[in-house]
Design an enzyme around this catalytic site. Structure first.
Site, short mmCIF file in Angstrom:
data_model
loop_
_atom_site.label_atom_id
_atom_site.label_comp_id
_atom_site.label_asym_id
_atom_site.label_seq_id
_atom_site.Cartn_x
_atom_site.Cartn_y
_atom_site.Cartn_z
N CYS A 33 -3.78 3.26 1.44
CA CYS A 33 -4.06 4.63 1.87
C CYS A 33 -4.03 4.74 3.39
O CYS A 33 -4.10 3.76 4.11
CB CYS A 33 -5.47 5.03 1.44
SG CYS A 33 -5.64 5.32 -0.32
N CYS A 37 -7.59 9.42 3.89
CA CYS A 37 -7.49 9.72 2.45
C CYS A 37 -8.82 10.24 1.90
O CYS A 37 -9.87 9.63 2.11
CB CYS A 37 -7.08 8.48 1.66
SG CYS A 37 -6.81 8.88 -0.09
N CYS A 64 -0.67 5.32 -2.24
CA CYS A 64 -1.57 6.26 -2.91
C CYS A 64 -0.86 7.58 -3.15
O CYS A 64 -0.14 8.07 -2.30
CB CYS A 64 -2.78 6.48 -2.01
SG CYS A 64 -3.83 7.86 -2.49
N CYS A 67 -2.76 10.55 -0.57
CA CYS A 67 -2.59 10.66 0.89
C CYS A 67 -1.19 10.28 1.35
O CYS A 67 -0.89 10.38 2.54
CB CYS A 67 -3.65 9.86 1.62
SG CYS A 67 -3.51 8.08 1.39
ZN LIG Z 1 -5.00 7.59 -0.44
#
Ligand SMILES: [Zn+2]
Length: 181
Positions: A33, A37, A64, A67
């Site tokens: 991330c 995030c 992810c 994000c």
């Molecule tokens: Zn994330």
């Protein structure tokens, strides 16, 4: 890279000013991330810091969905792989849909929708499948009791385990074991 207190505070505060300065991966899910995030905070001991998104990918982490650490959307196909990774690695644990959504960084309803659309199964059905397949190999390869095996594959209620097994395979775990001994 080492996790510094500064990194940790940035992650805790979803601090946007640290985006593109470092990325963090969560060891238990193998997802990485941006500091900003909005996903739930991971345990500190599971966090790994990377100086670039390439380094995170090279270490086996996947982006992810929320994000978008690679600056582009994560395809549903990649997301399904992330979800399956969590299920295969953690099937003995009590993984509710909420827990799964937390681990793969998405909403519960969206997760269920996308998963079913791409695989034809709900995440819970997939999890049950993984557990029962694992139980089959335990039945074949060990002498452990059905109750112990049920607990090992994440279905601690052995009556329920036996019912699921019989419904899926048309025979009880005992019959299966006899047949494959
Ligand atoms: Zn994330």
């Amino acid at each position: 890279m080492r996790l510094t207190e500064k990194n940790w505070v940035a992650i805790k505060n979803n601090d946007k000013s640290f985006d593109n300065q470092f990325w963090y991966g969560v060891k238990t899910t193998k997802i990485f991330c941006r500091p900003s995030c909005p996903s739930r905070l991971p345990k500190k001991e599971n966090v790994e810091i990377f100086a670039s998104s390439e380094a995170a990918q090279a270490a086996g982490f996947r982006p992810c969905k929320r994000c978008r650490p690679l600056n582009r959307p994560v395809s549903n196909q990649v997301w399904i792989e992330e979800i399956n990774h969590v299920l295969v690695e953690h099937y003995p644990e009590n993984i509710t849909l909420a827990e799964l959504a937390y681990r793969v960084h998405g909403s519960e309803s969206y997760l269920r929708h996308v998963y079913r659309e791409l695989t034809g199964l709900t995440p819970q059905q997939k999890l049950a499948k993984i557990r029962l397949e694992k139980a089959k190999s335990y039945l074949q390869e060990t002498d452990e009791s059905v109750g112990v095996i049920a607990g090992r594959v994440g279905i601690p209620n052995s009556a329920y385990f036996i019912k699921c097994f019989a419904e899926t395979y048309g025979q009880t775990p005992y019959q299966y074991r006899l047949q494959h001994a």
